[in-house]
Design a protein around this motif. Structure first.
Motif, short mmCIF file in Angstrom:
data_model
loop_
_atom_site.label_atom_id
_atom_site.label_comp_id
_atom_site.label_asym_id
_atom_site.label_seq_id
_atom_site.Cartn_x
_atom_site.Cartn_y
_atom_site.Cartn_z
N ASN A 198 25.78 130.22 25.81
CA ASN A 198 25.02 129.08 25.27
C ASN A 198 23.57 129.44 25.04
OD1 ASN A 198 23.13 126.65 25.90
ND2 ASN A 198 25.03 125.69 25.24
N LEU A 199 22.95 130.02 26.06
CA LEU A 199 21.52 130.35 25.94
C LEU A 199 21.28 131.47 24.95
CD1 LEU A 199 20.44 130.07 29.68
CD2 LEU A 199 20.02 128.44 27.84
N ASP A 200 22.17 132.45 24.92
CA ASP A 200 22.00 133.56 23.99
C ASP A 200 22.17 133.10 22.54
OD1 ASP A 200 21.60 135.19 26.15
OD2 ASP A 200 23.63 136.02 26.16
N CYS B 47 24.18 120.16 32.27
CA CYS B 47 24.26 121.61 32.46
C CYS B 47 25.69 122.11 32.34
CB CYS B 47 23.68 121.99 33.81
SG CYS B 47 21.91 121.61 33.97
N GLY C 138 19.62 129.55 22.26
CA GLY C 138 18.27 129.64 22.78
C GLY C 138 17.19 129.53 21.71
N HIS D 20 27.73 124.55 29.69
CA HIS D 20 28.39 125.74 30.24
C HIS D 20 29.84 125.83 29.76
CE1 HIS D 20 29.45 128.81 33.22
NE2 HIS D 20 30.51 128.07 33.52
N MET E 34 27.31 129.47 30.30
CA MET E 34 25.92 129.18 29.99
C MET E 34 25.21 130.40 29.39
SD MET E 34 23.49 127.00 29.84
CE MET E 34 24.01 125.60 30.82
#
Length: 317
Positions: A251-253, A236, A256, A240, A248
């Motif tokens: 990262n997710l945007d 994780c 994803g 990040h 993070m």
């Protein structure tokens, strides 16, 4: 239930041999405890003491607690004698539910209720293990990672009949005993670390089964890619930090949508004879003519080097 002060514990009972039981015994001895180890079969003792002697080399390199000595070990073949006077019990019996249930049924009768019992099980649920125990409130999971005398992690969780105070007590005791306790939020099969390891393992089996990689390829990728980074950061925090100030969220945007891509297959492949042989032959090819004991010793030396390096780096902060 009132449990004793974890700092007052001086004697530990270790139930079971093999790498886990022997590893736990070595760890507690290195931390300065008196240890009574129960082996069901006297024929196990030679191999058991070899495990301790091997572990002691690495534990000495890491640094022993004051008073730590192999002379503080007593090996017995009678369960009642093993648990007598113990302030904590670490159970490392074979991964057989019926066997563990029978063992806990007996332990529940012969061990005082104020003595917490931790199980090294790698995947069984404490709710199931404690089913036939008359005093289940003090029974918890205390799952280590192998080798338990080197890797700090111990995952802790109770069963349906476990006293929450016993879970908290176990976490504090393991911390005092030099472990890195992970207090789980829920009881789930495989706990946390084993489930993550299993995901890697299943993907590795798929790649070997499909001819996409060999066992050697997979280990080269891990040893020279994520593994060194994970010594400092877990999965994780690695993601990040990798995305800079955005962390993070960035990262997710950004990545994803990649979760929809076929980058992993979590369902295990069928373990055919062909796949089994590919894995065995591939690992044997990497091992060559090196003996298991030599490979284990090299593993231990390298883990010691990593742990000592981390200790020095963190002390310099």
């Amino acid at each position: 239930m009132m449990y004793p002060d974890p700092t007052s514990i001086t004697r530990v009972a270790s139930i079971g041999g093999g790498p886990i039981g022997g590893g736990w015994a070595a760890h507690f001895l290195a931390r300065g405890y008196d240890v009574t180890s129960y082996l069901h079969d006297p024929a196990e003792e030679g191999a058991f003491r070899t495990i301790l002697d091997t572990a002691w080399i690495s534990l000495t390199a890491l640094g022993l607690a004051p008073g730590a000595s192999l002379d503080r070990l007593r090996v017995v073949h009678d369960l009642d004698a093993a648990v007598e006077g113990a302030g904590f019990i670490q159970e490392s019996a074979p991964e057989n539910l019926a066997m563990k249930q029978a063992l806990y049924h007996r332990l529940g009768r012969i061990v005082p209720e104020t003595v917490v019992i931790g199980s090294s099980t790698s995947g069984l649920m404490m709710t199931d293990i404690q089913a036939q125990c008359e005093t289940p409130g003090r029974t918890v999971i205390g799952h280590p990672f192998n080798p338990p005398y080197l890797l700090p992690l111990v995952e802790i969780v109770g069963g349906e009949k476990t006293d929450p105070a016993a879970v908290e007590w176990a976490g504090e005791f393991y911390r005092i005993a030099g472990k890195a306790p992970l207090m789980m939020k829920k009881e789930i099969p495989g706990f946390v670390a084993t489930r993550l390891q299993e995901a890697l393992w299943r993907e590795a089996l798929h790649m070997v089964a499909n001819g996409e990689a060999t066992p050697e390829d997979i280990d080269i990728a891990l040893m020279n890619g994520p593994a060194p980074r994970m010594v400092s950061q877990g999965q994780c925090m690695a993601f990040h930090v990798a995305c800079g100030a955005g962390g993070m969220a960035t990262n997710l945007d950004q990545f994803g949508p990649a979760l929809k891509l076929p980058w992993t297959r979590l369902q295990a492949p069928e373990l055919t004879q062909e796949l089994r042989d590919r894995m065995v032959d591939g690992c044997n090819a990497v091992a060559g003519d090196r003996h298991f004991a030599d490979m284990a010793a090299q593993r231990d030396r390298e883990i010691v080097a990593v742990l000592n390096a981390l200790r020095e780096a963190r002390a310099a902060l």
